[in-house]
Design a protein around this motif. Sequence first.
Motif, PDB file in Angstrom:
ATOM      1  N   PRO A  23      -3.830 -40.546  -0.466  1.00  0.00           N
ATOM      2  CA  PRO A  23      -3.404 -41.447   0.610  1.00  0.00           C
ATOM      3  C   PRO A  23      -2.312 -42.419   0.202  1.00  0.00           C
ATOM      4  CG  PRO A  23      -5.432 -42.245  -0.343  1.00  0.00           C
ATOM      5  CD  PRO A  23      -5.145 -40.927  -1.012  1.00  0.00           C
ATOM      6  N   THR A  49      -2.767 -40.670   6.866  1.00  0.00           N
ATOM      7  CA  THR A  49      -2.740 -42.031   6.329  1.00  0.00           C
ATOM      8  C   THR A  49      -1.369 -42.361   5.763  1.00  0.00           C
ATOM      9  OG1 THR A  49      -5.117 -42.060   5.824  1.00  0.00           O
ATOM     10  CG2 THR A  49      -3.719 -43.545   4.554  1.00  0.00           C
ATOM     11  N   THR A 352     -13.838 -49.352   5.501  1.00  0.00           N
ATOM     12  CA  THR A 352     -12.786 -48.632   4.788  1.00  0.00           C
ATOM     13  C   THR A 352     -11.758 -49.600   4.240  1.00  0.00           C
ATOM     14  OG1 THR A 352     -13.082 -46.710   6.233  1.00  0.00           O
ATOM     15  CG2 THR A 352     -11.059 -46.803   4.945  1.00  0.00           C
ATOM     16  N   GLY A 356     -10.915 -50.033   0.326  1.00  0.00           N
ATOM     17  CA  GLY A 356      -9.548 -49.930  -0.171  1.00  0.00           C
ATOM     18  C   GLY A 356      -9.130 -51.145  -0.962  1.00  0.00           C
ATOM     19  N   TRP A 367      -5.561 -46.734   7.101  1.00  0.00           N
ATOM     20  CA  TRP A 367      -6.353 -45.531   6.846  1.00  0.00           C
ATOM     21  C   TRP A 367      -6.496 -44.741   8.138  1.00  0.00           C
ATOM     22  CZ3 TRP A 367      -6.987 -44.755   1.840  1.00  0.00           C
ATOM     23  CH2 TRP A 367      -6.952 -45.867   0.986  1.00  0.00           C
ATOM     24  N   GLN A 372     -12.405 -40.939   5.462  1.00  0.00           N
ATOM     25  CA  GLN A 372     -11.605 -42.039   4.920  1.00  0.00           C
ATOM     26  C   GLN A 372     -12.188 -42.586   3.627  1.00  0.00           C
ATOM     27  OE1 GLN A 372     -10.791 -44.956   7.974  1.00  0.00           O
ATOM     28  NE2 GLN A 372      -9.903 -43.433   9.358  1.00  0.00           N
ATOM     29  N   GLN A 375     -10.974 -40.436   0.943  1.00  0.00           N
ATOM     30  CA  GLN A 375      -9.575 -40.747   0.638  1.00  0.00           C
ATOM     31  C   GLN A 375      -9.480 -41.942  -0.302  1.00  0.00           C
ATOM     32  OE1 GLN A 375      -6.694 -40.955   3.897  1.00  0.00           O
ATOM     33  NE2 GLN A 375      -8.214 -40.050   5.265  1.00  0.00           N
TER      34      GLN A 375
END
Length: 457
Positions: A23, A49, A352, A356, A367, A372, A375
């Motif tokens: 991503p 993404t 998410t 992240g 995202w 997700q 990812q």
Amino acid sequence: MTSAAPHQPILDKPFVLDLFAGPGGLDVAGYALDIPSLGIEWDRSACLTRYAAGLDTLHADVSAVRRDAFESLPPEINVLAGGPPCQTYSVAGHGAGRKALEEVKRYIRQLTKGDSDKEIDEALTALSDPRTAMVLEPLRYAIQATRSLNRENRPYDVIVLEQVPAVEALWEHYAEVLEGTGLPDGTKYKVVVDVLDTETYGVAQTRSRAVLIARREGLGEPSLPAPTHRAYEAREWNRRSAQTTPGVHQPTLDGDEATPMPENRQEQEKGDDLKPWRSMGDVLAEPVGTTHRGRETPFLVRSNYGSSGVPGRRGVRSDRQPATTVTGRISRFVVFQHLNEDIVYEGARFSTNESGMLQSFPPDYPWSGTAQAQQVGNAVPPLFGAHLLSAALGLPAPDPDVMRKPWLPATEEQRAKLRSHGCGAADTCTDKCPRPKDQVTAPSSARPRKKKASTEK
């Protein structure tokens, strides 16, 4: 070997080709350093993404691009980077790659001797898990660059690779051949390899990665990035916690009292200029960007793995510690908030966006698509990637606060243009995109399941 020497950029205009780009971990790192990049990524959702984030992308199979479209890559690319798929090498995977280490080393030697791609491809069909061969792709790209008419046979100047610690032995073999025999055209590199801990570079999680940094001969000796933060030691943390002033307690999830937590974590650390490692609370407690309003502290997190199937053994950390390694299971981590000194209750799990941020992605990173959490877990932590690129290119260490700035997503027009380039159409995938049903998966025989005893008579 880490460097304390004055920083001196070794390339006037670095341009990164990011293999297995995910991503956007390394690309976000490049953006923070004002370095352009092009990512090649198989997974459709990861590409969505990337398009939403405004990252230049080819939705393609890395191997297919090397075979069929290498000449279409921008000739000014001079930095090769990437983290090949790690499932077969990871301690959490089936282990096919670990079993095949010596075999893969043999293929590395064959490639640098100049054996034909056809011979190599035929030999690789013998591997029990085809994903194991992906770790060879960076070397195959480095060799292909020296045979490219579009590049005038010009080799890459810098190579930066990262993977799970189990791949360190392969990176060491990469280093041996790149420094010794060199590529088939005679190009040689100076190389450093080691396993680094991401929390020592300001990432709020404990994650170890095997890294390789190579510079083409004549561009100076490469060095690993110097750590900027202290390492997290769980045993040392608990020992020091028990020595601090009584009364600072956190309840455990089974009702027993946990060890006291220090009021000023790491305050006993003296004699160095390293910053304290960053905790989950450091990253998540304060509002940042337009969507993250801050998470209430204190909290406890119970991970979803490392328990051998026994829930009581699952690791628990507080908001004053770094996260455990962020994987695709991060969405399953249970977060417990404090009702009062003695009672906890289950709160909202990490979003998410929060997951992240624990990976050091900027707040508001867009995202998109499905899976997700996977990812996020698959990505290179951008701040760690920025340290790797900076060390490889002779740049100063990045400012960690640059990753705290909200991310400006691509406009619809920009997204359509990126997808037209990456997929062939502004709003959909085309025949040139990888098909999900063709994606390589681990063979079912890699981990035989025990048969249940029959109850039939």
